[in-house]
Design a protein around this motif. Structure first.
Motif, mmCIF file in Angstrom:
data_model
loop_
_atom_site.group_PDB
_atom_site.id
_atom_site.type_symbol
_atom_site.label_atom_id
_atom_site.label_comp_id
_atom_site.label_asym_id
_atom_site.label_seq_id
_atom_site.Cartn_x
_atom_site.Cartn_y
_atom_site.Cartn_z
ATOM 1 N N ASP A 69 0.809 -1.214 0.000
ATOM 2 C CA ASP A 69 0.000 0.000 0.000
ATOM 3 C C ASP A 69 0.845 1.268 0.000
ATOM 4 O O ASP A 69 0.485 2.266 -0.627
ATOM 5 C CB ASP A 69 -0.914 0.029 1.230
ATOM 6 N N GLN A 109 -4.185 -9.689 -3.909
ATOM 7 C CA GLN A 109 -4.844 -8.422 -3.590
ATOM 8 C C GLN A 109 -5.661 -7.978 -4.799
ATOM 9 O O GLN A 109 -5.124 -7.832 -5.896
ATOM 10 C CB GLN A 109 -3.807 -7.355 -3.238
ATOM 11 N N GLU A 111 -7.514 -5.163 -4.837
ATOM 12 C CA GLU A 111 -7.569 -3.712 -4.883
ATOM 13 C C GLU A 111 -6.201 -3.126 -5.214
ATOM 14 O O GLU A 111 -5.170 -3.723 -4.916
ATOM 15 C CB GLU A 111 -8.041 -3.151 -3.542
ATOM 16 N N PRO A 113 -3.027 -0.630 -4.698
ATOM 17 C CA PRO A 113 -2.397 -0.131 -3.471
ATOM 18 C C PRO A 113 -2.998 1.201 -3.048
ATOM 19 O O PRO A 113 -3.458 1.977 -3.889
ATOM 20 C CB PRO A 113 -0.925 0.022 -3.867
ATOM 21 N N ARG A 114 -2.995 1.473 -1.755
ATOM 22 C CA ARG A 114 -3.572 2.712 -1.230
ATOM 23 C C ARG A 114 -2.943 3.942 -1.884
ATOM 24 O O ARG A 114 -3.622 4.916 -2.183
ATOM 25 C CB ARG A 114 -3.376 2.769 0.292
ATOM 26 N N PHE A 115 -1.647 3.917 -2.094
ATOM 27 C CA PHE A 115 -0.949 5.017 -2.750
ATOM 28 C C PHE A 115 -0.350 4.472 -4.047
ATOM 29 O O PHE A 115 0.697 3.825 -4.027
ATOM 30 C CB PHE A 115 0.157 5.580 -1.864
ATOM 31 N N THR A 124 -1.257 13.276 4.607
ATOM 32 C CA THR A 124 -1.827 11.934 4.779
ATOM 33 C C THR A 124 -0.735 10.882 4.708
ATOM 34 O O THR A 124 -0.684 9.952 5.529
ATOM 35 C CB THR A 124 -2.882 11.665 3.691
ATOM 36 N N TRP A 128 0.735 7.736 7.424
ATOM 37 C CA TRP A 128 0.970 6.323 7.121
ATOM 38 C C TRP A 128 2.427 5.945 7.378
ATOM 39 O O TRP A 128 2.719 4.868 7.930
ATOM 40 C CB TRP A 128 0.599 6.034 5.668
ATOM 41 N N ALA A 197 -5.913 5.805 9.691
ATOM 42 C CA ALA A 197 -6.311 5.000 8.537
ATOM 43 C C ALA A 197 -5.336 3.844 8.328
ATOM 44 O O ALA A 197 -5.747 2.729 7.971
ATOM 45 C CB ALA A 197 -6.376 5.873 7.282
ATOM 46 N N ALA A 198 -4.060 4.098 8.552
ATOM 47 C CA ALA A 198 -3.063 3.039 8.416
ATOM 48 C C ALA A 198 -3.313 1.942 9.446
ATOM 49 O O ALA A 198 -3.251 0.746 9.128
ATOM 50 C CB ALA A 198 -1.657 3.615 8.583
ATOM 51 N N ARG A 201 -6.299 -0.058 8.347
ATOM 52 C CA ARG A 201 -5.946 -0.926 7.227
ATOM 53 C C ARG A 201 -5.256 -2.190 7.714
ATOM 54 O O ARG A 201 -5.598 -3.298 7.293
ATOM 55 C CB ARG A 201 -5.040 -0.168 6.262
#
Length: 211
Positions: A69, A109, A111, A113-115, A124, A128, A197-198, A201
């Protein structure tokens, strides 16, 4: 007890702010994420990640997904301008090697990656990274438990090994840089939201592996 995916709740060395604040940003983040940190700590250790190699394999899957992520953050020039030795702090490839050492494949996975791709919001992202960097400091205890499974910095537990300069110094370098970043009130809130949020997750990834 601190797990490797958490910031050090009690023992982590932190330094004060460099921008005139009475309390440094790292300490404010610690206070703002205590509940999330404690909940995650209990959940991870309930899964007994070092009781057997099979359990540890699930732990590696969590680590791999989380660092997948955030891997793009280590290439971001805006963050690199704020955090010293940013590229050296990357651990995604090491976790992949640890999985390969145990003949394990990364968990699938679905989805992105988050970033990944597009513009990264720096405040933000700093939240993380705070969680990721704190986990490296908190990994000293887990590295000892990994050794009991026959793992070390050359086989299966590469990502848990300490930095050559020492975990504490490496953490101070990060928190020192974090404390010096100039942010407005809205950006400060996004750092805290990013850290929480991290933690959420990682909690979700733990539930996938151990639930």
């Amino acid at each position: 007890m601190n797990t490797t995916l958490q910031t050090p709740a009690e023992t982590g060395p932190e330094i004060g702010a460099g921008s005139g604040s009475e309390v440094g940003r790292a300490k404010r983040l610690k206070a703002a994420t205590t509940q999330a940190h404690d909940q995650l700590d209990k959940r991870i250790m309930a899964g007994e990640p070092f009781a057997a190699l099979a359990n540890y394999g699930r732990f590696l899957a969590v680590q791999h997904a989380f660092h997948r992520d955030i891997d793009a953050l280590y290439d971001d020039p805006a963050i690199a301008a704020l955090v010293p030795d940013l590229a050296e702090r990357r651990r995604f490839a090491q976790i992949g090697q640890d999985l390969a050492d145990l003949s394990l494949a990364p968990a699938e996975q679905t989805e992105a990656p988050r970033f990944a791709g597009g513009e990264i919001d720096v405040p933000t992202a700093l939240g993380w990274l705070y969680v990721a960097e704190g986990s490296n400091l908190g990994a000293a205890f887990l590295f000892k438990m990994a050794r009991a499974l026959g793992l070390d910095e050359n086989h299966g537990a590469r990502h848990l090994a300490g930095h050559p300069d020492g975990r504490a110094q490496h953490w101070r370098s990060f928190t020192g840089a974090l404390d010096e970043v100039a942010l407005d009130e809205a950006e400060e809130m996004r750092v805290i939201e990013g850290a929480n949020a991290a933690f959420r997750r990682v909690h979700g990834l733990v539930e996938q592996q151990y639930g």
